[in-house]
Design a protein around this motif. Structure first.
Motif, PDB file in Angstrom:
ATOM      1  N   ALA A 151     -27.182 -23.668 -16.257  1.00 56.82           N
ATOM      2  CA  ALA A 151     -27.898 -23.850 -14.990  1.00 56.82           C
ATOM      3  C   ALA A 151     -29.227 -23.114 -14.990  1.00 56.82           C
ATOM      4  N   TRP A 152     -29.256 -21.907 -15.565  1.00 58.92           N
ATOM      5  CA  TRP A 152     -30.507 -21.154 -15.575  1.00 58.92           C
ATOM      6  C   TRP A 152     -31.532 -21.813 -16.493  1.00 58.92           C
ATOM      7  N   VAL A 204     -21.829  -7.427 -14.071  1.00 62.59           N
ATOM      8  CA  VAL A 204     -21.461  -8.581 -14.892  1.00 62.59           C
ATOM      9  C   VAL A 204     -21.110  -9.746 -13.962  1.00 62.59           C
ATOM     10  N   ASP A 205     -21.673 -10.904 -14.222  1.00 59.62           N
ATOM     11  CA  ASP A 205     -21.403 -12.108 -13.423  1.00 59.62           C
ATOM     12  C   ASP A 205     -21.746 -11.881 -11.952  1.00 59.62           C
ATOM     13  N   GLY A 206     -22.785 -11.093 -11.704  1.00 57.77           N
ATOM     14  CA  GLY A 206     -23.246 -10.877 -10.343  1.00 57.77           C
ATOM     15  C   GLY A 206     -22.402  -9.921  -9.526  1.00 57.77           C
ATOM     16  N   GLY A 228     -24.664 -13.830 -13.455  1.00 57.09           N
ATOM     17  CA  GLY A 228     -24.508 -14.000 -14.891  1.00 57.09           C
ATOM     18  C   GLY A 228     -25.793 -14.127 -15.663  1.00 57.09           C
ATOM     19  N   VAL A 229     -26.934 -14.318 -14.968  1.00 59.56           N
ATOM     20  CA  VAL A 229     -28.207 -14.422 -15.678  1.00 59.56           C
ATOM     21  C   VAL A 229     -28.623 -13.050 -16.218  1.00 59.56           C
ATOM     22  N   ALA A 267     -19.456 -14.358 -19.198  1.00 62.32           N
ATOM     23  CA  ALA A 267     -20.239 -14.434 -17.966  1.00 62.32           C
ATOM     24  C   ALA A 267     -21.649 -14.941 -18.247  1.00 62.32           C
ATOM     25  N   ALA A 268     -22.253 -14.423 -19.314  1.00 59.47           N
ATOM     26  CA  ALA A 268     -23.599 -14.860 -19.668  1.00 59.47           C
ATOM     27  C   ALA A 268     -23.603 -16.332 -20.090  1.00 59.47           C
ATOM     28  N   LYS A 269     -22.640 -16.724 -20.898  1.00 58.65           N
ATOM     29  CA  LYS A 269     -22.558 -18.121 -21.361  1.00 58.65           C
ATOM     30  C   LYS A 269     -22.409 -19.084 -20.186  1.00 58.65           C
ATOM     31  N   LYS A 270     -21.595 -18.700 -19.219  1.00 59.77           N
ATOM     32  CA  LYS A 270     -21.358 -19.556 -18.063  1.00 59.77           C
ATOM     33  C   LYS A 270     -22.638 -19.797 -17.271  1.00 59.77           C
TER      34      LYS A 270
END
Length: 488
Positions: free
Chosen positions: A61-62, A14-16, A202-203, A54-57
């Motif tokens: 950018a992605w 999660v979140d890298g 996070g992606v 984490a995904a939303k953050k």
């Protein structure tokens, strides 16, 4: 670089980073459930907000990252996977019932699919200019949904888990992938290769969920407003649960579910070729494939010759749960699955079916390859998905009768037709209710460049190719208008 695969207990991603959930479970050896393989840190419903956050953050950018940059990361991940196939075969073989051959096949196909997804992205995501009214220009663009939640099964663990997340991600979405509780480390290969390839934190988020926590966790994720789309590959029973939840919360979903693949063998077919393809389609990976051949529908004039050829190719084909036996097939994932298949066999034999090839032998979770003949519509095996190394031989007189038999069940994923007359085969293929029909090819076929999915209770929506990427986009129309008078 962090070696995620060898952290104990196996973490979430999660979140890298490695993420420790509030739950846990143990993965047991499917061939000897008294043996523990490894422990897993799993999430509970209390962890869902952190995963969503984490995904939303990562999304803005992605979403703004160019398709070319996304493609380069994917190609690097695929190259890393290819380099590590010898190592990762051991991961899949030790955790699952995959043979070494199937494990290598699964990993190689997964690399192929990641490369094809990268190659197809620029065309799949290309916008369009529409012809509209005078004084107006129309633009059609493909936009990501946001967070895509995917669920993948254990039977082809890497090829099916990669498509659940890579096709959404290449389209500009971010992904939460739920692993199977039976193959979490194999699914976790994706975390390792994409982290090492430089995918931003996070992606891709990969979560493990204990079976007792799955209903609450899955609903909490689907219900979250940030989740825009869902995909699930697995049984029709569980897929209907996912579908009901998505209906409840008005979320679009892609479902690739069970199958009952027929293979029609015409009188003019190359019988040696057909027998080879049907043997592969029916028994490879002990039949634990949604596209596995379930019914060989052979013209009555060549049925005995076909059967003779098939049997002549069977020496040495057997299943064993003992790796020292070097058997080409291993057991099923659970004894419960083997018990259900034994019930199907016993039901058919008690109603007049006969053993045409192989052995009616089930011990523990190991089912020996078997072909039945004399199967009728009164038998459970005629309509039910088997998901094991057992299939049926039926005969037909007319092509119309062959199509009726091929369609006489609730599924519609894959099928085959064997004939030297391509026009005849094509006509038969058009009559079969299935998302994929292969002329002179095996029912087990999953080309990275072709749309993959089913009809009827085999699901809806498509993975793979241009269609698979576009499945995880929604269209937006933007018009530019010259100044003009309005009627009111």
């Amino acid at each position: 670089m962090t070696d995620f695969l060898n952290i104990s207990p196996l973490p979430n991603y999660v979140d890298g980073k490695a993420f420790e959930g509030k739950g846990s479970y143990t993965v047991l050896d499917p061939h000897d459930t008294s043996k523990e393989i490894h422990k897993v840190s799993s999430i509970t419903v209390d962890d869902v907000p952190a995963v969503i956050a984490a995904a939303k953050k990562a999304l803005p950018a992605w979403k703004a990252t160019s398709v070319i940059e996304r493609r380069n990361i994917f190609l690097k991940a695929a190259a890393l996977l290819r380099e590590r196939i010898p190592q990762y075969i051991g991961v899949e073989y030790s955790e699952t019932t995959s043979s070494e051959g199937w494990s290598g096949f699964d990993l190689t196909c997964a690399a192929d699919h990641i490369e094809e997804t990268a190659a197809a992205a620029t065309l799949a995501l290309r916008g369009e200019v529409a012809t509209t009214d005078a004084g107006q220009r129309g633009y059609i663009s493909r936009c990501p949904y946001g967070i895509v939640f995917g669920g993948a099964p254990w039977n082809a663990p890497l090829i099916l888990s990669q498509r659940a997340c890579t096709q959404p991600i290449i389209a500009g979405n971010v992904s939460i992938l739920k692993t199977s509780e039976l193959s979490p480390r194999t699914h976790f290969i994706l975390a390792q290769i994409f982290a090492d390839a430089g995918l931003p934190a996070g992606v891709l988020n990969i979560i493990h969920v204990a079976p007792q926590d799955a209903p609450a966790v899955v609903e909490a994720i689907i219900a979250n407003p940030a989740v825009g789309k869902v995909n699930f590959t697995g049984s029709t029973r569980v897929g209907s649960i996912y579908g009901a939840l998505c209906g409840k919360y008005l979320k679009p979903i892609v479902l690739e579910l069970g199958g009952k693949a027929p293979a029609i063998v015409c009188a003019d077919a190359d019988l040696h070729h057909a027998a080879s393809a049907i043997k592969f389609g029916g028994w490879f990976h002990s039949g634990q494939i949604c596209m596995a051949t379930q019914t060989a529908i052979v013209h009555e004039s060549v049925a005995e010759e076909f059967l003779s050829i098939l049997k002549s190719n069977m020496p040495g084909l057997c299943a064993s749960g003992n790796p020292d036996d070097k058997a080409p097939l291993r057991g099923l994932f659970t004894e419960a699955s083997a018990k259900r298949i034994k019930e199907l066999i016993d039901d058919a034999l008690s109603k007049g079916a006969e053993v045409a090839a192989g052995t009616a032998d089930v011990k523990g979770n190991v089912v020996q390859p078997l072909l039945l003949k004399g199967v009728t519509s009164s038998m459970r095996i005629y309509k039910e998905e088997v998901f094991g190394p057992v299939f049926s031989l039926l005969t037909f007189k007319t092509e119309e009768e062959a199509v009726v038999i091929a369609n006489d069940h609730d599924y519609g994923l894959a099928a085959s037709v064997f004939s030297r007359d391509t026009n005849r085969a094509h006509k038969l293929a058009e009559g079969i209710d299935a998302g994929m029909v292969h002329i002179n090819g095996a029912t087990v076929h999953d080309a990275a460049c072709l749309p993959h999915g089913g009809w009827k209770q085999s699901g809806f929506g498509r993975f793979n190719g241009l269609e698979g990427i576009r499945e995880f986009t929604q269209t937006k129309v933007i018009t530019v208008n010259d100044a003009h008078p309005f009627p009111l």
